[in-house]
Write an enzyme that holds these catalytic residues in place. Structure first.
Site, PDB file in Angstrom:
ATOM      1  N   CYS A  69       0.844  -1.200   0.000  1.00  0.00           N
ATOM      2  CA  CYS A  69       0.000   0.000   0.000  1.00  0.00           C
ATOM      3  C   CYS A  69       0.883   1.256   0.000  1.00  0.00           C
ATOM      4  CB  CYS A  69      -0.937  -0.007   1.211  1.00  0.00           C
ATOM      5  SG  CYS A  69      -0.234   0.741   2.682  1.00  0.00           S
ATOM      6  N   CYS A 125       2.932   2.075   3.203  1.00  0.00           N
ATOM      7  CA  CYS A 125       4.090   1.221   3.467  1.00  0.00           C
ATOM      8  C   CYS A 125       5.150   1.343   2.381  1.00  0.00           C
ATOM      9  CB  CYS A 125       3.649  -0.235   3.603  1.00  0.00           C
ATOM     10  SG  CYS A 125       2.568  -0.503   5.014  1.00  0.00           S
TER      11      CYS A 125
HETATM   12 ZN   LIG Z   1       0.476  -0.956   4.092  1.00  0.00          ZN
END
Ligand SMILES: [Zn+2]
Length: 374
Positions: free
Chosen positions: A305, A308
């Site tokens: 994502c 991250c």
């Molecule tokens: Zn993430």
């Protein structure tokens, strides 16, 4: 095109399949992000889709009060209004009338209440709930029911369940013939097995396109909820989707899927994203915590994502502490992404007849806890 459900594989009680609707397919088990007031808070709809969501949930109670179902209808329906063209499920309004509105009055006919926003007086009946959900253009409509808070005595639970079953019949009658749209009945009966059975039999007799296990996740605790889910889903038709309302934490979701649930919704991933809380494979992480202040590592190195992939724990900590809007945006995205990955892993594990293996890996990763501090 009509509304249909096909089961592709079973592993124990866990199932995976596809719900087909004119607005697209819903892969099950499915997690539905909650778009309470015609928005999943802090997320653009296209970003919600990118996390892997096939369907959103909208709240009848909130939307009927503001901006009103009639206004949304005039503006082309909820899908166009909020720019989400895929399937939408709306709840009946019943649960939130009970939890949010004041001066509620419950009769055989329905519920009158005062708005928590401006004190204006409103009424929801099964017929009005069907009308509102039709105005919104909801793909999956929920029957109007009453859900008593637990613990409640058996007499109260039985009475409430039978009222909900009469309302289920009235919901079915008022829903009418709407090809491509589905009406789901809601099983009640608290933690009483025989009352759950009575409710399931009544719902089967009326006939619905799907069935919800209602009245759980209202304060009974995980053990009691799983105890009920050990028998309640099996009381409902095998060939129709089963929806557990308002659940939950990742381990609640895994336990529910294991017991035969196909659909779930919860505000938790989005709400916790706005309070600095992240859900990862290794459990819950509080980004407010000072241990992250100098940590250049991502929240979860295995997660793809944007939170991250592009930011450090130190940055996330900083924006959470500074109450910057991007904090809620990034953490909501991460949390919804994690939830959808979890659903995808469960779907794959059921198809591979490896749900037990998945469950062991899931619990082992959580038992390790968050990465060691630097
Ligand atoms: Zn993430």
């Amino acid at each position: 095109m009509s509304f249909s459900f096909s089961l592709n594989a079973k592993d124990g009680a866990a199932r995976t399949g596809v719900i087909s609707t004119p607005r697209g397919e819903i892969r099950t088990p499915a997690f539905m992000p909650v778009g309470t007031a015609a928005t999943v808070k802090a997320m653009m709809p296209e970003s919600v889709r990118q996390t892997g969501a096939d369907i959103l949930l909208g709240n009848t109670y909130h939307l009927m009060l503001r901006p009103t179902a009639e206004r949304i209808d005039r503006l082309g329906g909820l899908h166009r209004f909020m720019n989400w063209e895929r399937p939408i499920l709306t709840d009946s309004g019943g649960f939130q009338v009970m939890s949010l509105a004041s001066l509620r009055k419950l009769t055989e006919k329905g519920v009158t209440f005062k708005s928590h926003i401006d004190g204006s007086k409103h009424e929801i009946t099964p017929e009005r709930s069907m009308e509102i959900q039709k105005l919104l253009g909801s793909d999956i409509v929920m029957a109007f029911d009453e859900c008593p808070a637990l613990p409640a005595d058996r007499e109260r639970i039985a009475e409430s369940m039978r009222l909900s079953m009469r309302w289920a019949q009235r919901s079915r009658d008022a829903f009418g013939d709407r090809p491509g749209h589905a009406l789901f009945g809601i099983q009640q009966g608290g933690l009483e097995r025989d009352l759950r059975k009575e409710s399931a039999e009544k719902l089967r007799e009326i006939g619905f396109e799907g069935y919800a296990v209602g009245g759980l996740a209202v304060g009974e605790g995980q053990e009691a909820m799983f105890g009920c889910l050990d028998y309640a889903p099996a009381q409902l038709p095998e060939d129709k989707p089963r929806y557990l309302m308002g659940v939950g934490k990742p381990d609640d979701i895994v336990g529910a899927v294991k017991r035969g649930i196909d659909m779930m919704d919860c505000v938790l991933p989005s709400r916790s994203g706005r309070t600095g809380q992240a859900w990862t494979r290794r459990g819950q992480v509080n980004l407010r915590n000072a241990r992250h202040a100098d940590d250049p590592r991502p929240l979860d190195e295995a997660c793809s994502c944007p939170a991250c992939a592009n930011y450090s724990r130190a940055y996330l900590h900083h924006v959470v502490r500074s109450q910057e809007m991007i904090a809620g945006m990034l953490l909501t995205w991460h949390n919804l992404h994690y939830y959808q990955e979890l659903m995808g892993e469960m779907r794959a594990a059921i198809a591979d007849q490896d749900f037990a293996g998945f469950e062991a890996r899931f619990h082992a990763a959580r038992a390790e806890g968050d990465i060691e501090r630097l």
